[in-house]
Design a protein around this motif. Structure first.
Motif, PDB file in Angstrom:
ATOM      1  N   LEU A  45     -85.988  15.096  14.251  1.00 48.20           N
ATOM      2  CA  LEU A  45     -87.287  15.297  13.747  1.00 48.20           C
ATOM      3  C   LEU A  45     -87.068  16.326  12.499  1.00 48.20           C
ATOM      4  N   GLN A  46     -86.205  17.543  12.666  1.00 43.76           N
ATOM      5  CA  GLN A  46     -86.077  18.389  11.433  1.00 43.76           C
ATOM      6  C   GLN A  46     -85.572  17.580  10.238  1.00 43.76           C
ATOM      7  N   LYS A  47     -84.718  16.567  10.527  1.00 47.86           N
ATOM      8  CA  LYS A  47     -84.420  15.708   9.198  1.00 47.86           C
ATOM      9  C   LYS A  47     -85.435  15.016   8.718  1.00 47.86           C
ATOM     10  N   GLN A  48     -86.506  14.776   9.261  1.00 46.20           N
ATOM     11  CA  GLN A  48     -87.697  14.165   8.792  1.00 46.20           C
ATOM     12  C   GLN A  48     -88.721  15.056   8.084  1.00 46.20           C
ATOM     13  N   TYR A  49     -88.363  16.280   8.379  1.00 47.62           N
ATOM     14  CA  TYR A  49     -89.422  17.342   7.902  1.00 47.62           C
ATOM     15  C   TYR A  49     -88.578  18.696   7.753  1.00 47.62           C
ATOM     16  N   PRO A  50     -87.630  18.550   6.740  1.00 48.74           N
ATOM     17  CA  PRO A  50     -86.760  19.725   6.589  1.00 48.74           C
ATOM     18  C   PRO A  50     -87.379  21.151   6.118  1.00 48.74           C
ATOM     19  N   GLU A  51     -88.678  20.756   5.327  1.00 47.90           N
ATOM     20  CA  GLU A  51     -89.202  21.817   4.952  1.00 47.90           C
ATOM     21  C   GLU A  51     -90.200  22.548   5.857  1.00 47.90           C
ATOM     22  N   ASN A  52     -90.583  21.844   6.707  1.00 49.83           N
ATOM     23  CA  ASN A  52     -91.447  22.108   8.009  1.00 49.83           C
ATOM     24  C   ASN A  52     -90.908  22.784   9.171  1.00 49.83           C
ATOM     25  N   LEU A  53     -89.889  22.169   9.831  1.00 50.25           N
ATOM     26  CA  LEU A  53     -89.334  22.609  11.022  1.00 50.25           C
ATOM     27  C   LEU A  53     -88.158  23.552  10.994  1.00 50.25           C
ATOM     28  N   GLU A  54     -88.052  24.613  11.768  1.00 48.20           N
ATOM     29  CA  GLU A  54     -87.082  25.434  12.032  1.00 48.20           C
ATOM     30  C   GLU A  54     -86.936  25.545  13.508  1.00 48.20           C
ATOM     31  N   ILE A  55     -85.516  25.564  13.886  1.00 45.56           N
ATOM     32  CA  ILE A  55     -85.404  25.460  15.392  1.00 45.56           C
ATOM     33  C   ILE A  55     -84.909  26.765  15.906  1.00 45.56           C
ATOM     34  N   HIS A  56     -85.136  27.321  16.843  1.00 45.30           N
ATOM     35  CA  HIS A  56     -84.346  28.331  17.361  1.00 45.30           C
ATOM     36  C   HIS A  56     -83.705  28.193  18.876  1.00 45.30           C
ATOM     37  N   GLU A  57     -82.388  28.147  19.081  1.00 45.03           N
ATOM     38  CA  GLU A  57     -81.819  27.766  20.179  1.00 45.03           C
ATOM     39  C   GLU A  57     -81.566  28.769  21.151  1.00 45.03           C
ATOM     40  N   GLN A  58     -81.206  28.670  22.229  1.00 44.42           N
ATOM     41  CA  GLN A  58     -81.041  29.727  23.372  1.00 44.42           C
ATOM     42  C   GLN A  58     -82.063  30.583  23.648  1.00 44.42           C
ATOM     43  N   VAL A  59     -83.241  29.881  23.434  1.00 46.53           N
ATOM     44  CA  VAL A  59     -84.401  30.638  23.888  1.00 46.53           C
ATOM     45  C   VAL A  59     -84.845  30.110  25.210  1.00 46.53           C
ATOM     46  N   ASP A  60     -84.726  30.801  26.189  1.00 47.98           N
ATOM     47  CA  ASP A  60     -85.069  30.374  27.543  1.00 47.98           C
ATOM     48  C   ASP A  60     -86.482  31.074  27.893  1.00 47.98           C
ATOM     49  N   ILE A  61     -87.383  30.558  28.224  1.00 51.06           N
ATOM     50  CA  ILE A  61     -88.621  31.353  28.842  1.00 51.06           C
ATOM     51  C   ILE A  61     -88.392  32.123  29.925  1.00 51.06           C
ATOM     52  N   VAL A  62     -87.417  31.941  30.646  1.00 50.72           N
ATOM     53  CA  VAL A  62     -87.530  32.742  32.058  1.00 50.72           C
ATOM     54  C   VAL A  62     -86.536  33.878  31.894  1.00 50.72           C
ATOM     55  N   ASN A  63     -85.559  33.777  30.841  1.00 52.51           N
ATOM     56  CA  ASN A  63     -84.678  34.885  30.311  1.00 52.51           C
ATOM     57  C   ASN A  63     -85.513  35.910  29.470  1.00 52.51           C
ATOM     58  N   LEU A  64     -85.999  36.745  29.954  1.00 54.30           N
ATOM     59  CA  LEU A  64     -86.725  37.794  28.973  1.00 54.30           C
ATOM     60  C   LEU A  64     -86.172  38.252  28.049  1.00 54.30           C
ATOM     61  N   GLU A  65     -84.820  38.769  28.198  1.00 54.50           N
ATOM     62  CA  GLU A  65     -84.020  39.146  26.758  1.00 54.50           C
ATOM     63  C   GLU A  65     -83.929  38.210  25.995  1.00 54.50           C
ATOM     64  N   SER A  66     -83.846  36.806  26.191  1.00 55.46           N
ATOM     65  CA  SER A  66     -83.955  36.004  24.865  1.00 55.46           C
ATOM     66  C   SER A  66     -85.163  35.735  24.476  1.00 55.46           C
ATOM     67  N   VAL A  67     -86.072  36.133  25.109  1.00 59.31           N
ATOM     68  CA  VAL A  67     -87.364  36.039  24.495  1.00 59.31           C
ATOM     69  C   VAL A  67     -87.645  37.298  23.573  1.00 59.31           C
ATOM     70  N   ARG A  68     -87.238  38.442  24.096  1.00 60.34           N
ATOM     71  CA  ARG A  68     -87.166  39.406  23.089  1.00 60.34           C
ATOM     72  C   ARG A  68     -86.244  39.202  21.846  1.00 60.34           C
ATOM     73  N   ASN A  69     -85.154  38.578  22.118  1.00 60.25           N
ATOM     74  CA  ASN A  69     -84.272  38.399  20.828  1.00 60.25           C
ATOM     75  C   ASN A  69     -84.939  37.588  19.886  1.00 60.25           C
ATOM     76  N   LEU A  70     -85.868  36.423  20.376  1.00 62.04           N
ATOM     77  CA  LEU A  70     -86.575  35.671  19.320  1.00 62.04           C
ATOM     78  C   LEU A  70     -87.657  36.462  18.822  1.00 62.04           C
ATOM     79  N   HIS A  71     -88.347  37.261  19.442  1.00 63.75           N
ATOM     80  CA  HIS A  71     -89.244  38.399  18.940  1.00 63.75           C
ATOM     81  C   HIS A  71     -88.854  39.265  17.624  1.00 63.75           C
ATOM     82  N   GLU A  72     -87.531  39.821  18.227  1.00 66.45           N
ATOM     83  CA  GLU A  72     -86.873  40.489  17.007  1.00 66.45           C
ATOM     84  C   GLU A  72     -86.564  39.764  15.672  1.00 66.45           C
ATOM     85  N   ARG A  73     -86.144  38.337  15.871  1.00 64.32           N
ATOM     86  CA  ARG A  73     -85.868  37.676  14.775  1.00 64.32           C
ATOM     87  C   ARG A  73     -86.989  37.314  13.934  1.00 64.32           C
TER      88      ARG A  73
END
Length: 230
Positions: A45-73
């Protein structure tokens, strides 16, 4: 030129979350999509919409640290929509007596507690006229309870309750907050028995979010924007 609106979709690798990402891309949004690990469908999907879509990996909703890391980014980013979609269903036909305790705990953590942790962390990133949306379910209605998937239903009822408590603590918040029931949709989680295709649900869900922008307060609604009994 009008500024492109931004949506953060938490849990977008497949099913309803992927459909949300695709629909928002089609509508010209800047889409920030999270996944636990690389998801080929989202990458395509990102290849279809390279200007619209950004993907953030390693975000697991049950892992609060990974969610906090996303928030910092993305702490400096302003969001027009925060859409928390991640969820699981297990032990659908079981009762409190015969369910494995861990299956029930996992559903409560994934479907109830963790989505509200995301809201607690990110709600200030949402613009005052923006929308905080949580993927709920008609099954979360206590008034309409029918014993169908009762353990999953209880996790969605718990989500609704936590959202109500959050709204009560933020009584003067100008943002819209929606608990949206998409209907029973054919996905891996919804199963092939479900009544709706994603194309019959998600565009309507996005319409409801759009229509509620700038209208403060918490609402529990279906995909048509109609109120559901708590």
């Amino acid at each position: 030129m009008a500024k492109k609106q931004t949506v953060l979709i938490v849990g977008a690798s497949r099913g309803l979350g992927f459909a949300l990402a695709e629909e928002y891309c089609k509508r010209g949004f800047q889409v920030i999509a999270t996944v636990r690990q690389a998801a080929s469908a989202l990458e395509n999907l990102q290849k279809q919409y390279p200007e619209n879509l950004e993907i953030h990996e390693q975000v697991d909703i049950v892992n609060l640290e990974s969610v906090r890391n996303l928030h910092e980014r993305i702490e400096s980013r302003r969001l027009d929509v925060l859409f928390v979609n991640a969820g699981i269903s297990r032990a659908n036909e079981l009762t409190p007596l015969n369910v494995k305790e861990q299956d029930f705990v996992d559903m409560m953590l994934t479907n109830s507690l963790s989505p509200m942790r995301v809201v607690e962390l990110f709600h200030e990133n949402v613009t005052p006229t923006g929308v905080i949306a949580l993927m709920s379910s008609e099954l979360g209605s206590i008034t309409n309870a029918s014993a169908f998937w009762e353990l999953y239903s209880s996790s969605k009822a718990a989500l609704n309750m936590l959202a109500k408590s959050f709204a009560a603590r933020h009584a003067n918040d100008p943002r819209a907050m929606l608990l949206i029931a998409p209907g029973w949709v054919r996905t891996d989680m919804g199963t092939s028995d479900a009544l709706l295709d994603v194309s019959e649900s998600i565009p309507l869900v996005v319409n409801v979010v759009t229509e509620n922008a700038g209208i403060p307060g918490l609402r529990y609604v279906n995909r048509f924007g109609e109120p559901i009994s708590w």
